[in-house]
Design a protein around this motif. Structure first.
Motif, PDB file in Angstrom:
ATOM      1  N   GLN A   1       4.480   4.012  -3.087  1.00 52.44           N
ATOM      2  CA  GLN A   1       4.856   5.061  -2.161  1.00 52.44           C
ATOM      3  C   GLN A   1       4.320   6.405  -2.608  1.00 52.44           C
ATOM      4  OE1 GLN A   1       9.042   5.537  -1.641  1.00 52.44           O
ATOM      5  NE2 GLN A   1       8.827   6.872   0.106  1.00 52.44           N
ATOM      6  N   SER A   2       4.288   6.656  -3.909  1.00 52.11           N
ATOM      7  CA  SER A   2       3.830   7.956  -4.381  1.00 52.11           C
ATOM      8  C   SER A   2       2.372   8.180  -4.039  1.00 52.11           C
ATOM      9  CB  SER A   2       4.036   8.066  -5.897  1.00 52.11           C
ATOM     10  OG  SER A   2       3.191   7.182  -6.598  1.00 52.11           O
ATOM     11  N   ARG A   3       1.580   7.095  -3.985  1.00 48.93           N
ATOM     12  CA  ARG A   3       0.183   7.244  -3.630  1.00 48.93           C
ATOM     13  C   ARG A   3       0.032   7.589  -2.153  1.00 48.93           C
ATOM     14  NH1 ARG A   3      -3.637   2.958  -6.836  1.00 48.93           N
ATOM     15  NH2 ARG A   3      -2.886   3.427  -8.931  1.00 48.93           N
ATOM     16  N   ALA A   4       0.754   6.883  -1.299  1.00 49.19           N
ATOM     17  CA  ALA A   4       0.615   7.118   0.136  1.00 49.19           C
ATOM     18  C   ALA A   4       1.024   8.527   0.510  1.00 49.19           C
ATOM     19  CB  ALA A   4       1.451   6.103   0.922  1.00 49.19           C
ATOM     20  N   THR A   5       2.071   9.053  -0.102  1.00 46.60           N
ATOM     21  CA  THR A   5       2.569  10.358   0.303  1.00 46.60           C
ATOM     22  C   THR A   5       1.766  11.510  -0.290  1.00 46.60           C
ATOM     23  OG1 THR A   5       4.196  10.259  -1.494  1.00 46.60           O
ATOM     24  CG2 THR A   5       4.926   9.554   0.680  1.00 46.60           C
ATOM     25  N   ARG A   6       0.796  11.217  -1.158  1.00 46.68           N
ATOM     26  CA  ARG A   6      -0.069  12.284  -1.647  1.00 46.68           C
ATOM     27  C   ARG A   6      -1.183  12.609  -0.654  1.00 46.68           C
ATOM     28  NH1 ARG A   6       0.477  10.181  -7.006  1.00 46.68           N
ATOM     29  NH2 ARG A   6      -1.472   9.036  -6.853  1.00 46.68           N
ATOM     30  N   ARG A   7      -1.383  11.737   0.336  1.00 48.70           N
ATOM     31  CA  ARG A   7      -2.425  11.966   1.316  1.00 48.70           C
ATOM     32  C   ARG A   7      -2.079  13.154   2.203  1.00 48.70           C
ATOM     33  NH1 ARG A   7      -1.352   9.198   4.649  1.00 48.70           N
ATOM     34  NH2 ARG A   7      -3.201   9.225   5.943  1.00 48.70           N
ATOM     35  N   LYS A   8      -3.110  13.878   2.626  1.00 48.42           N
ATOM     36  CA  LYS A   8      -2.920  14.928   3.625  1.00 48.42           C
ATOM     37  C   LYS A   8      -4.110  14.924   4.567  1.00 48.42           C
ATOM     38  CE  LYS A   8      -1.113  18.836   3.086  1.00 48.42           C
ATOM     39  NZ  LYS A   8      -0.857  20.230   2.736  1.00 48.42           N
ATOM     40  N   GLY A   9      -3.823  15.022   5.864  1.00 50.63           N
ATOM     41  CA  GLY A   9      -4.887  15.202   6.841  1.00 50.63           C
ATOM     42  C   GLY A   9      -5.839  14.038   6.938  1.00 50.63           C
ATOM     43  N   SER A  51      -7.621   6.938  -6.773  1.00 53.70           N
ATOM     44  CA  SER A  51      -8.082   5.839  -7.607  1.00 53.70           C
ATOM     45  C   SER A  51      -9.332   5.273  -6.971  1.00 53.70           C
ATOM     46  CB  SER A  51      -7.011   4.749  -7.719  1.00 53.70           C
ATOM     47  OG  SER A  51      -7.549   3.578  -8.314  1.00 53.70           O
ATOM     48  N   ILE A  52     -10.263   4.756  -7.774  1.00 56.23           N
ATOM     49  CA  ILE A  52     -11.471   4.170  -7.203  1.00 56.23           C
ATOM     50  C   ILE A  52     -11.219   2.781  -6.648  1.00 56.23           C
ATOM     51  CG2 ILE A  52     -13.011   5.509  -8.689  1.00 56.23           C
ATOM     52  CD1 ILE A  52     -13.439   2.937 -10.360  1.00 56.23           C
ATOM     53  N   GLN A  53     -10.073   2.173  -6.959  1.00 52.46           N
ATOM     54  CA  GLN A  53      -9.814   0.800  -6.569  1.00 52.46           C
ATOM     55  C   GLN A  53      -8.860   0.691  -5.388  1.00 52.46           C
ATOM     56  OE1 GLN A  53      -8.451  -1.096 -10.206  1.00 52.46           O
ATOM     57  NE2 GLN A  53     -10.532  -1.726 -10.720  1.00 52.46           N
ATOM     58  N   PHE A  54      -9.058  -0.356  -4.598  1.00 51.59           N
ATOM     59  CA  PHE A  54      -8.124  -0.681  -3.535  1.00 51.59           C
ATOM     60  C   PHE A  54      -6.731  -0.889  -4.116  1.00 51.59           C
ATOM     61  CE2 PHE A  54     -11.332  -2.896  -0.466  1.00 51.59           C
ATOM     62  CZ  PHE A  54     -11.727  -1.661   0.007  1.00 51.59           C
ATOM     63  N   ASP A  55      -5.724  -0.488  -3.373  1.00 52.73           N
ATOM     64  CA  ASP A  55      -4.332  -0.736  -3.736  1.00 52.73           C
ATOM     65  C   ASP A  55      -3.680  -1.433  -2.548  1.00 52.73           C
ATOM     66  OD1 ASP A  55      -1.710  -0.771  -4.442  1.00 52.73           O
ATOM     67  OD2 ASP A  55      -1.508   1.376  -4.790  1.00 52.73           O
ATOM     68  N   TYR A  56      -3.651  -2.743  -2.591  1.00 52.42           N
ATOM     69  CA  TYR A  56      -3.145  -3.524  -1.465  1.00 52.42           C
ATOM     70  C   TYR A  56      -1.663  -3.291  -1.215  1.00 52.42           C
ATOM     71  CZ  TYR A  56      -7.586  -6.010  -1.523  1.00 52.42           C
ATOM     72  OH  TYR A  56      -8.929  -6.312  -1.463  1.00 52.42           O
ATOM     73  N   ALA A  57      -0.889  -3.020  -2.270  1.00 52.89           N
ATOM     74  CA  ALA A  57       0.560  -2.874  -2.142  1.00 52.89           C
ATOM     75  C   ALA A  57       0.994  -1.451  -1.811  1.00 52.89           C
ATOM     76  CB  ALA A  57       1.241  -3.330  -3.429  1.00 52.89           C
ATOM     77  N   ASN A  58       0.075  -0.505  -1.836  1.00 57.56           N
ATOM     78  CA  ASN A  58       0.361   0.883  -1.515  1.00 57.56           C
ATOM     79  C   ASN A  58       1.146   1.005  -0.212  1.00 57.56           C
ATOM     80  OD1 ASN A  58      -0.093   3.808  -1.037  1.00 57.56           O
ATOM     81  ND2 ASN A  58      -1.702   3.096   0.359  1.00 57.56           N
ATOM     82  N   CYS A  59       2.228   1.771  -0.212  1.00 61.25           N
ATOM     83  CA  CYS A  59       2.995   1.976   1.020  1.00 61.25           C
ATOM     84  C   CYS A  59       3.920   3.164   0.862  1.00 61.25           C
ATOM     85  CB  CYS A  59       3.818   0.734   1.364  1.00 61.25           C
ATOM     86  SG  CYS A  59       4.657   0.831   2.972  1.00 61.25           S
TER      87      CYS A  59
END
Length: 336
Positions: free
Chosen positions: A298-306, A45-53
Motif C-alpha cells: 500500500q505504501s508504494r501505491a499511495t506514493r504515486r501522484k498524477g 523500484s525498477i521491478q514489477f510489484d505484483y502485490a502492490n495495492c
C-alpha cells in the motif's frame, strides 16, 4: 468515461488477439530498460510489484499491481477478468465482481463495497496465474498499442519508443486529446518546416523532414501540457536528461533521474521482473513471486501522484486549435 485504448471483453476473443500482436518496437534489452524506467516512476523500484495495492491518490479507487491498475479506470477489473478466464471465475475476487464491474463501467473511483480488496490482491499475487493476467493486460492495453503507434509513425529510436510506452501507462493509449494517440497527432501538427537534428532517424511529417529527436522534444512539450506534478512530470524530466546525454539507442545501460531527481544508472544486467519470476512476460511456468504484505504494498501505491487520472477522463479537444506558429517550425501553444 475511460481513456483506455480498448476495453476488452475477454469472452469475445478481442483480448487474446491483442495480446498476440507481433513484437513491434523495442528490442529485449531496450524493452527491459523501458519497463525498469517506468517502474521507477510508478513504484520507486525498477521491478514489477505484483502485490502492490493501495488507495489511488488521484481518486481512481484502488491502484494495484505492476503498473497501478485502477478500479476506477477499469483496468484493474480487466486484470481480474483475465484471471477469471484462467480460473473459471471461482477465485479470490468472485464476491467483488458485481461492484468491480459496475465501477469499471461507470469510471467510479469509490472504494465502497471493495473492503478487503488489497488483501485479496496480495493473496492472488502469490499465484502465477494472477501474475500472468497482469502481464497480459499490460501488454494488450499499453505496451502493444504504444509500439504500434511507434511503428505507424516510423519512430525507430529506443528513447522514443520507450517514452510512448511510458505515456500510455500514465495517460492511456486512446486517440482522445490527452491520450497517447491524441498527443502524437498534436505533436505532428506542430511542424511547419524541416527540422534537422543529430539523430540517425528522419521522419516525414506533412511533407517536412523532421529529426526524430526534435520530434520527441516537441512530444515531451505536448505531454507536459497534460501532466500534473508527480510521476508523469518525473518521467518528462528523466527523458530530458536522456536526450541531453544523447542516449538515443539503448543496448546496455542508461542514466536517468529517479523520483527524487537523483541521477541513477539502470542496466540490462538487471531485470524489471522480480527475481523469483520468469524473465518472460508470456505466462510460462515460473517460481512463486515473493510474498509481500498488504501494508508495504500500500505504501508504494499511495506514493504515486498524477499517474492514472487521465486514463478514465473524458476530454475536450479545446487544446488542438489553440496554437500559433513559432520560429523553430513547430506550433507553440497560445496561452494568452
Amino acid at each position: 468515461m475511460r481513456a483506455h485504448f480498448i476495453n476488452p471483453i475477454l469472452g469475445t476473443g478481442v483480448f487474446l488477439s491483442l495480446f498476440t500482436l507481433g513484437s513491434a518496437g523495442l528490442s529485449d534489452c531496450s524493452k527491459n530498460l523501458a519497463f525498469q524506467l517506468t517502474n521507477l516512476f510508478q513504484l520507486d523500484s525498477i521491478q514489477f510489484d505484483y502485490a502492490n495495492c493501495g488507495a489511488d491518490d488521484t481518486g481512481n479507487g484502488y491502484a494495484a499491481g505492476i503498473i497501478n491498475f485502477c478500479t476506477g479506470t477499469g483496468d484493474a477489473w480487466q486484470v481480474i477478468e483475465a484471471y477469471h478466464k484462467i480460473t473459471g471465475g471461482n477465485d479470490e475476487f468472485t464476491s467483488l465482481d458485481k461492484t468491480l464491474a459496475a465501477y469499471a463501467a461507470d469510471g467510479n473511483g469509490s472504494t465502497s463495497g471493495l473492503e478487503g480488496f488489497c488483501n485479496l490482491w496480495a493473496k492472488a499475487s502469490k499465484k502465477q496465474e494472477f501474475m500472468d493476467a497482469q502481464n497480459q493486460v499490460l501488454e494488450a492495453l499499453y505496451f502493444n498499442p504504444s509500439q504500434e503507434y511507434a511503428d505507424s509513425n516510423s519512430l525507430k529510436l529506443s528513447v522514443t519508443q520507450a517514452q510512448l510506452y511510458d505515456t500510455a501507462i500514465s495517460h492511456g493509449a486512446s486517440n482522445s486529446s490527452n491520450g497517447l494517440g491524441g498527443m502524437i497527432s498534436l505533436t505532428n501538427s506542430r511542424f511547419s518546416r524541416d527540422i534537422p537534428g543529430n539523430s540517425t532517424s528522419t521522419l516525414q511529417i506533412g511533407g517536412y523532414n523532421i529529426d526524430e529527436i526534435e520530434w520527441l522534444k516537441e512530444f515531451l512539450n505536448v505531454r507536459a501540457g497534460y501532466s500534473v506534478e508527480g510521476d508523469a512530470t518525473n518521467s518528462i524530466r528523466a527523458y530530458a536528461l536522456i536526450l541531453q546525454l544523447q542516449e538515443y539507442s539503448w543496448n546496455d545501460q542508461i542514466t536517468v533521474l529517479d523520483n527524487d531527481d537523483k541521477q541513477v544508472v539502470i542496466s540490462c544486467a538487471n531485470s524489471y521482473m522480480p527475481a523469483a519470476e520468469s524473465s518472460s512476460s508470456s505466462g510460462s511456468q515460473a517460481a512463486e513471486a515473493e510474498d509481500m504484505s498488504a501494508s508495504s504494498s500500500q505504501s508504494r501505491a499511495t506514493r504515486r501522484k498524477g499517474t492514472n487520472s487521465s486514463r478514465n477522463s473524458s476530454e475536450n479537444d479545446d487544446n488542438s486549435d489553440d496554437s500559433t506558429a513559432t520560429d523553430d517550425g513547430t506550433e507553440g501553444t497560445n496561452n494568452e
